[in-house]
Design an enzyme around this catalytic site. Sequence first.
Site, PDB file in Angstrom:
ATOM      1  CG  HIS A  10      -1.787   1.195   1.354  1.00 29.16           C
ATOM      2  ND1 HIS A  10      -3.024   1.254   0.765  1.00 29.16           N
ATOM      3  CD2 HIS A  10      -1.596   2.371   1.977  1.00 29.16           C
ATOM      4  CE1 HIS A  10      -3.557   2.436   1.031  1.00 29.16           C
ATOM      5  NE2 HIS A  10      -2.716   3.134   1.775  1.00 29.16           N
ATOM      6  CD  GLU A  11       1.791   3.864   3.628  1.00 29.29           C
ATOM      7  OE1 GLU A  11       2.191   4.905   3.061  1.00 29.29           O
ATOM      8  OE2 GLU A  11       0.715   3.807   4.230  1.00 29.29           O
TER       9      GLU A  11
ATOM     10  CG  HIS B 228       0.246   6.207  -0.753  1.00 30.59           C
ATOM     11  ND1 HIS B 228      -0.870   6.700  -1.381  1.00 30.59           N
ATOM     12  CD2 HIS B 228      -0.209   5.491   0.308  1.00 30.59           C
ATOM     13  CE1 HIS B 228      -1.950   6.307  -0.730  1.00 30.59           C
ATOM     14  NE2 HIS B 228      -1.576   5.566   0.292  1.00 30.59           N
TER      15      HIS B 228
END
Length: 166
Positions: free
Chosen positions: A21-22, A25
């Site tokens: 997920h990170e 980003h």
Amino acid sequence: MQNIINIIVFLLILGSIIIIHELGHFLAAKYFRVYCSQFSIGFGPKIWSKQGKETEYEIRALPFGGFVAMAGEEDQIDNENLKDIPEERTLKGIKTYQRVIIFLAGVFMNFILAIVIIFGVNITSGQLPVNVAEIGSITENSAADSIHISTATYIAACSRMTSAIP
């Protein structure tokens, strides 16, 4: 002992989801040339860190989250390290659609992870038989018993069917 193993497996799975997920980003921010000062997995005190060209990569004590510190975020306004970053390298200095892509990239990566997991399970598990005719049990002195059909036999085809019901 099994509880400890379950906790470790849970933390590894959760950590993997957080990293993916990170990473979404982070990669989107780097693609749009937004300055990222930290890429951290976990919260709390640092366990490990390594300084890259402009990003510090960290693993922290509590593996229940993570963050990417990007220039121009509201909580980064007071950060002295980010005061000298040019406006075009901050979140406020890029176009709105680019900001939206950066914020949605984490969710998109979770979606891609789900597809990869489903695909991997399908590949490794093989194809499950669907709508097959399998003999579960045989009654003694029946027609099937007289020709020695065994249980767990699959019926592949039937050339002629007659109704047993008058």
